[in-house]
Design an enzyme around this catalytic site. Sequence first.
Site, PDB file in Angstrom:
ATOM      1  N   THR A   1      38.596  78.125  20.039  1.00 43.94           N
ATOM      2  CA  THR A   1      38.738  79.753  20.057  1.00 43.94           C
ATOM      3  C   THR A   1      38.064  80.513  21.319  1.00 43.94           C
ATOM      4  O   THR A   1      38.573  81.527  21.752  1.00 43.94           O
ATOM      5  CB  THR A   1      38.351  80.138  18.786  1.00 43.94           C
TER       6      THR A   1
ATOM      7  N   ASP B   1      41.682  70.852  21.253  1.00 49.09           N
ATOM      8  CA  ASP B   1      41.569  71.637  19.915  1.00 49.09           C
ATOM      9  C   ASP B   1      40.602  70.840  19.095  1.00 49.09           C
ATOM     10  O   ASP B   1      40.631  69.429  19.094  1.00 49.09           O
ATOM     11  CB  ASP B   1      42.798  71.755  19.207  1.00 49.09           C
ATOM     12  N   SER B   2      39.706  71.499  18.409  1.00 41.67           N
ATOM     13  CA  SER B   2      38.751  70.485  17.792  1.00 41.67           C
ATOM     14  C   SER B   2      39.313  69.979  16.617  1.00 41.67           C
ATOM     15  O   SER B   2      38.631  68.895  16.097  1.00 41.67           O
ATOM     16  CB  SER B   2      37.434  71.678  17.094  1.00 41.67           C
ATOM     17  N   SER B   3      40.451  70.163  16.254  1.00 42.80           N
ATOM     18  CA  SER B   3      41.163  69.456  15.076  1.00 42.80           C
ATOM     19  C   SER B   3      41.640  68.397  15.422  1.00 42.80           C
ATOM     20  O   SER B   3      41.655  67.167  14.707  1.00 42.80           O
ATOM     21  CB  SER B   3      42.273  70.225  14.689  1.00 42.80           C
TER      22      SER B   3
ATOM     23  N   THR C   1      35.385  75.387  16.309  1.00 47.19           N
ATOM     24  CA  THR C   1      34.423  75.272  15.108  1.00 47.19           C
ATOM     25  C   THR C   1      34.900  74.542  13.961  1.00 47.19           C
ATOM     26  O   THR C   1      33.946  74.080  13.209  1.00 47.19           O
ATOM     27  CB  THR C   1      34.323  76.840  14.446  1.00 47.19           C
ATOM     28  N   ASP C   2      36.010  74.007  14.014  1.00 46.12           N
ATOM     29  CA  ASP C   2      36.452  73.442  12.913  1.00 46.12           C
ATOM     30  C   ASP C   2      35.755  71.928  12.660  1.00 46.12           C
ATOM     31  O   ASP C   2      35.362  71.492  11.399  1.00 46.12           O
ATOM     32  CB  ASP C   2      38.124  72.969  12.797  1.00 46.12           C
TER      33      ASP C   2
ATOM     34  N   ARG D   1      32.063  61.407  -2.816  1.00 44.70           N
ATOM     35  CA  ARG D   1      31.916  62.637  -3.078  1.00 44.70           C
ATOM     36  C   ARG D   1      31.797  63.063  -4.570  1.00 44.70           C
ATOM     37  O   ARG D   1      32.851  62.984  -5.326  1.00 44.70           O
ATOM     38  CB  ARG D   1      32.513  64.013  -2.318  1.00 44.70           C
TER      39      ARG D   1
ATOM     40  N   GLN E   1      29.175  66.873  -4.018  1.00 45.19           N
ATOM     41  CA  GLN E   1      30.239  67.929  -3.598  1.00 45.19           C
ATOM     42  C   GLN E   1      29.331  69.560  -3.218  1.00 45.19           C
ATOM     43  O   GLN E   1      30.156  70.049  -2.937  1.00 45.19           O
ATOM     44  CB  GLN E   1      31.119  68.031  -4.729  1.00 45.19           C
ATOM     45  N   CYS E   2      28.367  69.656  -3.927  1.00 46.09           N
ATOM     46  CA  CYS E   2      27.637  70.957  -3.855  1.00 46.09           C
ATOM     47  C   CYS E   2      27.292  71.080  -2.466  1.00 46.09           C
ATOM     48  O   CYS E   2      26.766  69.926  -1.618  1.00 46.09           O
ATOM     49  CB  CYS E   2      26.436  70.854  -4.740  1.00 46.09           C
TER      50      CYS E   2
END
Length: 342
Positions: free
Chosen positions: A13, A57-59, A89-90, A246, A278-279
């Site tokens: 971005t 794109d970070s994806s 950021t992703d 997880r 998962q926490c």
Amino acid sequence: MNRKILLVYTGGTIGMNRNPQTGALEPFDFEHLLNRVPELKQFSTEIKTYQFTPPIDSSDMSPNFWVDLVQLIANRYDEFDGFVILHGTDTMSYTASALSFMLQNLTKPVILTGSQLPIGQLRTDGKENLITSIEMAAARHQDGTPMVPEVCVYFNGHLMRGNRTTKQSADEFNAFESFNYPHLADAGVNISYHEEFIHKPDYRKPMTPMYDLDPSVIILSLFPGAREDLVRHMIETPNLRSIIMRTYGSGNAPQSPWLLNALKEATNRGKVIINISQCLQGRVEMGRYDTGYQLQEAGVVSGYDGTVESAVTKLMFLQGRYDTPEMVRKKMKQSICGEITV
């Protein structure tokens, strides 16, 4: 002596522009990005730039791209005093974690940053993130050694150990946090470095880049009502070497006999199963409750207080180095570069 920093633009971005016709964000030339930040000219630090073309794109991030990044840093390691990587950021936490394992005995700062708003927008967070990252990458102790000789993520005033970070918000400027490890530095009016938490490398040893990654890993998130046939189908996937499971709370899972049997069978067949909570905060303690103890008996390995991003990339790294599940399990229980608290 002026420091030399290599500023690497991978995409994301921070370097995007809004298309006036569609309203969608799309990448634009890196030179335009630099022109948006005239403040860079005020640095006494010498800044060289490198752009990945086309921007990624970070994806779309992949292990192959991590290898390219490590190759870039290794080839220019002696030429520069630090590296700042502009990244979407992703998947930034995945890349930061991967680089921390692949750049063995790193003795220079590698700081990943980006933004939630493009750098050309009036309210962008990109300028501060970029400028402060460069300043931190150039910062030195009185003896000339770097203030932060490790892979970090800098965002919204906080410098964090890269392999401890998780993206926590898609909307807020405070996009990242390291929930289970203190910040390495905080930037307000002044920059406060928390040296007791910063890694201290052996400067007598060379940095050794590692390029072999094996992505034969999946993530299995437990949830109430998970079906046996679907879970078994995932666990029994051909060529799968490891599973990040997880679990609930401090590492708990349902005491269903079929689940424990499936996990035990997978372990006996050589699959490595890592228990990650998962926490967002806290650690896996499989001895706390009977449900966790049952997992331990099935051969599941504790992920301690590590992140999912760190566990995924660490498994890829270890599987690229070791052929046997025993060695991968052994190394997963050890801290390689501060990614877990054992």
